[in-house]
Design an enzyme around this catalytic site. Sequence first.
Site, mmCIF file in Angstrom:
data_model
loop_
_atom_site.group_PDB
_atom_site.id
_atom_site.type_symbol
_atom_site.label_atom_id
_atom_site.label_comp_id
_atom_site.label_asym_id
_atom_site.label_seq_id
_atom_site.Cartn_x
_atom_site.Cartn_y
_atom_site.Cartn_z
ATOM 1 N N ASP A 1 0.790 -1.232 0.000
ATOM 2 C CA ASP A 1 0.000 0.000 0.000
ATOM 3 C C ASP A 1 0.824 1.283 0.000
ATOM 4 O OD1 ASP A 1 -2.695 -1.075 0.033
ATOM 5 O OD2 ASP A 1 -2.238 -1.804 2.034
ATOM 6 N N ASP B 1 -6.171 -4.360 -5.763
ATOM 7 C CA ASP B 1 -5.853 -3.001 -5.313
ATOM 8 C C ASP B 1 -4.423 -2.603 -5.685
ATOM 9 O OD1 ASP B 1 -7.603 -4.613 -3.719
ATOM 10 O OD2 ASP B 1 -7.731 -3.061 -2.195
#
Length: 391
Positions: A115, A174
């Site tokens: 992330d 993602d």
Amino acid sequence: MSSKFSVLFLMILNLFITDNKVYSQNNVKKQLEYCAAQASKTLKIIPDDGTLPRAVLNGNKEWKFITYKDWTSGFWPGELWYLYEATGDKKWKTEADKFSRFLTPLSVSKANDHDLGFQIFNSFGNGYRLTKNKEYKDIILKTADTLATLFNPKVGTILSWPHHKSEGHNTIIDNMMNLELLFWASKNGENKKLYDIAVKHAETTMQNHFRPDFSSYHVLIYDYETGKKIKGITAQGYRDDSMWARGQAWAIYGFTMVYRETREERFLDFAHKLARIYLDRLTTEDLIPYWDFNAPGIPNEPRDASAAAIVSSALIELSSFTKDEKLKTEYLTKSKKMVQSLSDSYQSGDVNSAFLLHATGHKPAGSEIDCSINYADYYYLEALLRLQKLK
């Protein structure tokens, strides 16, 4: 039709089109002002302890605060940078710098997950784009190198969750969003291998992460040593073979971005296919999806404003790469409709100081259902800015 009538008709038509353009831009300006007012409220209630706002749970008015280590930590400073871009008010620049700097340790720490793009590029990335602050650039470049340590050349993708690798090398959809950090760093730093890593990750994802109808799995599990695909899972969706709304949104946005960075037609074609199934299966009149397209309780299932915000922003960019005028018009018309629906019926207003209501985080886990979430706000604001820049 007489020539005099034709001229009159064209004058009226042109006036109608012009009025619509004015209304559209005025409406965007109004919504940007709304976001600035809401963010100002949030600034007044953030504790002075290095934390950042993540979500306001359903039935509450208070923000849930997180540290820089949370995967969503980059969205709040990213929103502040966008507000600085929208208004030119140095108040937002000062606050954006303050909250971005809370994330600095990520640039000198071991990679805990994928992330880092969400965290660092949304914060320092937007900051550097707007200020050209060399300190920001150094942080971005260091973080890109850190993210690259999670790349497994035997698989061809970046490992998403090192702490969940007992079944094999995991990659989530993602992760497509975090490739932008690598592309940028390869063009603005000395590590040109980052470009190849990003492209390889996109290629591998394109080959393995999607069903025959181009709907996305959430998670792909690969064998560490052989790189062989083991299985696809949809952990945050209804079931493994369902189309989780936000997962498909990440895919549409991600492959659109990869085309922008590479200009390889295969990625553009794939982005069109991903958008096609999303739009074709979207049955809600306001174009805000249910949290999963296959959820069994539709129409009594939670919506996901975050998925709508992500897709609306992605479609605006995808339209700019689209030569087919009919398709281009469809993308723009539907993206504007999504933004209008979010503005008309999903704004938080006096309920809390976020921008939007009715986002869904992780429904199977019972987490953040029908609430306000910072990434919904971030992409809503981004979509508004992209609409503002349309000519």
